[in-house]
Design an enzyme around this catalytic site. Structure first.
Site: not given
Ligand code: NDP
Length: 452
Positions: A42, A47, A50, A177, A181, A435, A440
């Protein structure tokens, strides 16, 4: 039996540092091992950096909007990626120093080395062997990428924070996520961005209306979002990278960033050998109190693959410390955890999605509002905002709130308190709005949504 420490924590990220500090405060003798930089994902490459990059990228839109408010910019603003990264790195160094101080001030001994488990009470850390009554695994996770040909040319978010040069053409793969982002960051800083998502709609797991709404918003801002689209092969060329998609299409870019999920960091730690059971994806199996299948070994944070969010890891770390060292057993409550996606515009979400609520309650009342934020009234901006409330009609309790719009992250935090308190729709309605604000809408929606 005598041990070197009461607690040995593996991993000095958000969960590990909080657990060690609180345990030490309860009188435990604590050590912590970290093989990379104290602060964890993080603070060092998640986080915090980012969010700084998100701030940086939003200025382009602010500069554009400024004219309608009477500002004349002397010339077209330019951006220095190098300055941004240098300043960001300075801030991360400062935070890293603060984390070191937290450990020092709380008498936590830091081992700057990789730790592996020899038995339930013995850890090998660097060249040393130390023993502890309790062990806490808080090793987090790391990005994973599919093994397609040429994947070595791709970067993950880890590398994106340290690119020497700003890429003018970027492909972001994934729809979670991190992908959403970073697509926004690169787009705001002036890159041509193509986001590829393998399935029907980005942000799986979020409310369907929110997913659709955000997808439309980010496309309006210039991100070329392509669904049912996935790379099959990446090749290096003289001009950059050539990406061949599964459907045969060919794209060119300067950088391709994968955000295709993260994997718990448990490889090679010796956990299974000593009886700590892992899930199929390598995550540590834990009880609600974060205890593993070995009595004196606990695990918190992303390595347990419950909810991969920093504040959740921190809560789990505190619950662990109270359970083990203050004799106040408690499990972290994983219900109604608010979260935000720092997309542009932001998403804030707490409670159940409409689909989850229908599954749980059968009938649900839905309130929706789709509107033009006040700031856009003077500009040519096309951004819209969206607020959705989901109510259990039997109890009148609000069971889900979902927002797309600027400051959605700030707004959803307070809404999270209302949901924790099981506030009813009547109580939302009895709350006076602020407001004019986006927030709101949450307390002024009276008409139930009726599908056409
Ligand atoms: P996520 O698991 O959220 O998303 C992974 C994405 O990659 C999904 O869209 C998934 O598709 C896709 N994917 C997975 N495998 C493949 C593949 N082999 N080929 C193509 N696409 C693929 O992971 P992130 O890496 O974005 O983030 C990890 C975690 O970190 C999050 O779940 C979150 O908990 C945390 N995080 C939180 C943030 C915040 O609070 N703002 C910011 C950043 C991270 P599909 O949907 O089809 O599975």
């Amino acid at each position: 039996m005598e041990f070197d420490y009461d607690l040995f924590v593996i991993g000095a990220g958000s969960g590990g540092v909080r657990a060690s500090r609180i345990s030490s405060g309860f009188g435990a003798k604590v050590a912590i091992a970290e093989e990379f930089r104290v602060g964890g994902t993080c603070v060092i490459r998640g986080c915090v950096p980012k969010k700084l990059l998100v701030y940086a990228s939003h200025f382009s839109e602010d500069f554009e909007d400024a004219e309608a408010y009477g500002w004349t910019l002397p010339e077209k603003p330019t951006h220095s990626w190098e300055t941004l990264i240098r300043n960001k790195d300075k801030e991360i160094d400062r935070l890293n120093g603060i984390y070191h101080n937290i450990l020092d001030n709380n008498n936590v001994t830091l081992y700057q080395a990789r730790a592996t488990l020899l038995d339930a009470h013995t850890v090998k850390v660097g060249e040393e062997t130390v023993t502890a009554r309790y062990i806490l695994v808080a090793t987090g996770g790391a990005p994973v990428m599919p093994p397609i040909p040429g994947i070595e040319h791709a970067i993950s978010s880890n590398e994106a924070f340290h690119l020497k040069e700003f890429p003018k053409r970027v492909i972001v793969v994934g729809g979670g996520y991190i992908a959403v982002e970073f697509a926004g960051i690169f787009n705001g800083l002036g890159a041509e961005v193509i986001q590829l998502y393998r399935s029907e709609q980005i942000l799986r797991g979020f409310d369907d209306d929110i997913r659709k709404f955000l997808a439309a918003e980010i496309q309006k801002k210039g991100i070329d979002l392509r669904t049912y689209s996935n790379p099959a092969k990446i090749e290096k060329t003289d001009g950059g990278l050539k990406v061949t998609l599964e459907d045969g299409d060919i794209l060119e870019c300067d950088a391709i960033m994968y955000a295709t999920g993260r994997k718990p960091n448990t490889d090679g730690m010796g956990l299974e050998k000593i009886g700590v059971e892992l899930k199929k994806n390598g995550a540590v199996k834990v009880s609600p109190e974060s205890q593993t299948t070995v009595e004196n070994i606990y695990a918190v944070g992303d390595v347990t693959d419950r909810i991969a969010l920093t504040p959740v890891a921190i809560h789990e770390g505190m619950a662990f410390a109270e359970t083990v060292f203050a004799n106040r057993p408690r499990a972290m409550d994983h219900e109604n955890v608010p979260s935000a996606v720092f997309s542009q515009p932001q998403v804030g979400s707490v409670g159940l999605t409409e689909a989850e609520a229908r599954e749980k309650y059968g009938e649900v009342d839905i309130y929706k509002s789709d509107f033009r934020p006040m700031k856009q009234t003077l500009t040519n901006g096309t951004e819209r905002a969206f607020v959705k409330l989901i109510v259990d009609p039997k109890s009148d309790i609000v069971v889900g709130v979902h927002i797309v719009g600027s400051d959605a992250a700030e707004i959803i935090q307070s809404v999270g308190i209302a949901l924790k308190c099981k506030a009813t729709k009547a109580q939302f309605d009895a709350t006076v709005g602020v407001h004019p604000s986006l927030a709101e809408e949450i307390v002024t929606m009276r008409e139930k949504f009726k599908p056409a």
